[in-house]
Motif scaffolding. Structure first.
Motif, mmCIF file in Angstrom:
data_model
loop_
_atom_site.group_PDB
_atom_site.id
_atom_site.type_symbol
_atom_site.label_atom_id
_atom_site.label_comp_id
_atom_site.label_asym_id
_atom_site.label_seq_id
_atom_site.Cartn_x
_atom_site.Cartn_y
_atom_site.Cartn_z
ATOM 1 N N GLN A 83 -14.851 -1.260 -39.006
ATOM 2 C CA GLN A 83 -13.559 -2.413 -38.571
ATOM 3 C C GLN A 83 -13.285 -1.337 -37.467
ATOM 4 O OE1 GLN A 83 -11.613 -3.963 -41.686
ATOM 5 N NE2 GLN A 83 -12.977 -5.106 -42.167
ATOM 6 N N SER A 84 -13.026 -0.225 -37.088
ATOM 7 C CA SER A 84 -11.823 0.543 -35.907
ATOM 8 C C SER A 84 -13.001 0.507 -34.806
ATOM 9 C CB SER A 84 -11.876 1.839 -36.905
ATOM 10 O OG SER A 84 -12.759 3.044 -37.236
ATOM 11 N N SER A 118 -4.888 -0.145 -48.035
ATOM 12 C CA SER A 118 -5.571 1.235 -48.703
ATOM 13 C C SER A 118 -6.338 2.275 -48.681
ATOM 14 C CB SER A 118 -4.422 1.296 -50.347
ATOM 15 O OG SER A 118 -6.209 0.035 -50.950
ATOM 16 N N PHE A 119 -7.401 1.234 -48.778
ATOM 17 C CA PHE A 119 -8.497 1.672 -48.354
ATOM 18 C C PHE A 119 -8.756 2.224 -45.903
ATOM 19 C CE2 PHE A 119 -10.280 -1.686 -51.071
ATOM 20 C CZ PHE A 119 -10.653 0.152 -52.075
ATOM 21 N N ARG A 120 -7.732 1.326 -45.345
ATOM 22 C CA ARG A 120 -8.093 1.401 -44.341
ATOM 23 C C ARG A 120 -6.929 2.499 -43.997
ATOM 24 N NH1 ARG A 120 -6.701 -4.407 -43.429
ATOM 25 N NH2 ARG A 120 -7.805 -5.103 -42.525
ATOM 26 N N THR A 155 -12.191 -5.117 -47.287
ATOM 27 C CA THR A 155 -11.550 -4.847 -45.634
ATOM 28 C C THR A 155 -12.459 -6.225 -45.462
ATOM 29 O OG1 THR A 155 -13.766 -3.536 -46.120
ATOM 30 C CG2 THR A 155 -11.068 -2.529 -46.641
ATOM 31 N N SER A 156 -13.221 -6.206 -45.625
ATOM 32 C CA SER A 156 -14.543 -7.831 -44.460
ATOM 33 C C SER A 156 -13.303 -9.213 -45.290
ATOM 34 C CB SER A 156 -15.199 -7.644 -45.121
ATOM 35 O OG SER A 156 -16.224 -8.411 -45.941
ATOM 36 N N ARG A 181 -9.397 6.081 -44.256
ATOM 37 C CA ARG A 181 -9.539 5.659 -43.379
ATOM 38 C C ARG A 181 -9.402 6.655 -41.842
ATOM 39 N NH1 ARG A 181 -10.051 0.607 -39.908
ATOM 40 N NH2 ARG A 181 -7.695 1.051 -39.743
ATOM 41 N N THR A 182 -7.712 6.531 -41.851
ATOM 42 C CA THR A 182 -7.181 6.968 -40.772
ATOM 43 C C THR A 182 -6.741 8.335 -41.453
ATOM 44 O OG1 THR A 182 -5.934 5.201 -40.062
ATOM 45 C CG2 THR A 182 -5.089 7.246 -39.864
ATOM 46 N N ASN A 183 -6.129 8.427 -42.670
ATOM 47 C CA ASN A 183 -6.081 9.901 -42.682
ATOM 48 C C ASN A 183 -7.344 10.839 -42.869
ATOM 49 O OD1 ASN A 183 -4.005 9.502 -43.610
ATOM 50 N ND2 ASN A 183 -4.175 9.441 -46.786
#
Length: 495
Positions: free
Chosen positions: A290-291, A246-248, A235-236, A251-253
């Motif tokens: 990151q968010s 997919s990892f983001r 992710t970085s 995170r959103t879910n």
């Protein structure tokens, strides 16, 4: 596919998609067997003759018509003579064949052509010349026999209208036909094996499997990505890859599981080792940071710590020191990236990991971390081998289980969910890990579609990441060798 479930088109297509190599192998094996059998088979040759049965000497048209009707009525009586042993014996005597009458009769077939008084006689033999000779002699003998039988009734004669020829092209084996038949049979066998394999497969592969076994939904999927074997924090490093997205999405879910009261302390675990829980933990933590959230990642797998190694941080003092009272949290928490994310390493291996993680000190520490951060991600050991993850899940807001697609058995996921249910721990959801892009669930989540940036658009450079501070190395005992030595085969998505 569930045991006992009826097959439907979706199941068949999924079985073909996952077991396509069985179909290909079946076709190749079928072709090989058909070719081998055709090559080993003895070639057979055939020769045919056509005979017409008619009444001779008809004085007028009416008589000719009556004779034709008579011939049609009697022709079915004549035909068995051609395949009988009596004529076969005469042919053997004439041609001096080293065969029995039954063997010769078995080589002969005869049929009456529709709406006619014509008989087609075919002889099949391993020798093209002998087949022609038997057919020719059989025609002559048949004509004489019919004349004998009908001499007292009427003038019936048999005329040869098509002489037999020597045909050097074998009628058997039919190589092309055999190859086609072998390919079709091989394809059917391969399809049957693919369906059987799918029906006997007891691994977790679909969202329906997850829902049925765990009672929770799939909160996200992570595609199979070879980069994760070497670079675990995608992710970085590769913010635009499918794995990063997919990892983001996970995170959103997570953030929208409960909009008014989202989970803050999240335990990340798995059913058994090797399902990618530590990789999920580090990437989920970085995605949350990151968010803009303040995140701390706790390496609570005291037996096989992977987080610090994956993130390139110091693995000296850490959680075990804080719980033992030999270090302060502020001394051993290591910043990562732009400072939004902190990492609390595992520390030296304690003699009683489960008791330490289930202590009141651990509960107090989690409360402190909850008050100081927006999210607390806790990487723990698998649920089934040890109780560490279970005791931490009770003190957390929920647990996230990662399951490896096509590897984790159904009973393992079911038992992991039961472990949490028995202690009233909340299961937030399940992440399907290492999902092949060809899998149906991957297309269902939209990973089959690309959405790359326009040409020429260059991403803004990321802030330079800071290395973790080497805190507590002088103050505390040297790191246990078990925490610094990489066990064999521990690379990639092993934890």
């Amino acid at each position: 596919m569930r045991a006992g479930a009826l097959l439907d088109l979706k199941d068949v297509l999924q079985a073909v998609r996952s077991g396509w190599w069985l179909l290909v192998t079946g076709v190749l094996v079928g072709l090989a067997l058909a070719g081998t059998l055709s090559w080993l088979a003895t070639p057979l040759y055939s020769s045919s003759t056509r005979l017409v049965v008619a009444v001779a000497g008809a004085p007028d048209t009416s008589a000719a018509y009556q004779g034709n009707l008579f011939s049609q009525q009697r022709i079915n009586t004549y035909t068995p003579l051609l395949t009988g042993k009596s004529l076969a014996g005469e042919v053997i005597d004439e041609l001096d064949l080293d065969l029995s009458p039954a063997q010769v009769a078995g080589k002969v077939s005869a049929r009456v052509l529709p709406d006619s008084t014509m008989i087609e006689v075919t002889v099949t033999d391993t020798s093209a010349a002998r087949a022609q000779a038997i057919a020719a002699e059989l025609g002559r003998r048949f004509s004489d026999r019919v004349t004998e039988l009908e001499e007292d009734v009427t003038a019936v004669r048999v005329t040869t209208v098509e002489e037999p020829e020597v045909n050097e092209n074998p009628v058997s084996p039919g190589v092309n036909r055999n190859l086609a038949l072998g390919a079709v049979l091989g394809l059917l066998v391969g399809l049957g094996l693919a369906l059987l394999r799918s029906r006997l497969d007891n691994t977790v592969k679909t969202a329906d499997d997850v829902q049925t076994l765990s009672g929770a939904g799939v909160i996200g999927t992570v595609l199979e990505d070879p980069k994760l074997d070497d670079q675990h924090v995608v992710t970085s490093r590769d913010g635009h890859s499918l794995s990063s997205e997919s990892f983001r999405a996970i995170r959103t879910n997570l953030q929208f599981l409960n909009v008014d009261n989202p989970p803050k302390v999240i335990v990340v675990t798995s059913s058994v080792p090797g399902e990618g829980k530590s990789t999920l933990a580090v990437n989920l933590a970085t995605a949350l940071a990151q968010s803009g959230s303040r995140v701390i990642l706790v390496e609570a797998d005291l037996r096989r710590p992977r987080v610090t190694r994956y993130m390139g941080l110091v693995g000296g003092a850490g959680l075990s020191n804080v719980l033992a009272g030999t270090a302060d949290l502020s001394e051993v928490a290591q910043p990562w990236g732009d400072g939004k994310l902190s990492v609390l390493a595992a520390g030296p291996m304690p003699p009683n990991p489960s008791e330490l993680l289930g202590s009141e000190h651990m509960r107090s520490l989690l409360q402190v971390l909850r008050d100081e951060h927006d999210f607390v991600i806790v990487d723990t050991p698998p649920l089934l081998p040890v109780t560490d993850a279970a005791v931490l899940s009770v003190a957390a807001d929920g647990c996230l289980i990662t399951t490896r697609h096509g590897a984790t058995r159904r009973d393992q996921l079911a038992e992991a969910a039961n472990v949490l249910a028995r202690i009233d721990a909340k299961l937030l959801g399940v992440v399907l890990n290492r999902v092949p892009q060809s899998a149906a669930i991957a297309r269902g989540y939209g990973y089959g579609y690309g959405y790359a940036a326009d040409p020429g658009r260059v991403p803004v450079a990321e802030p330079k990441r800071e290395r973790g501070r080497r805190i507590g190395r002088r103050r505390h005992a040297p790191l246990d060798p078990a925490t610094t030595t990489e066990p064999p085969g521990a690379g990639g998505m092993s934890s």
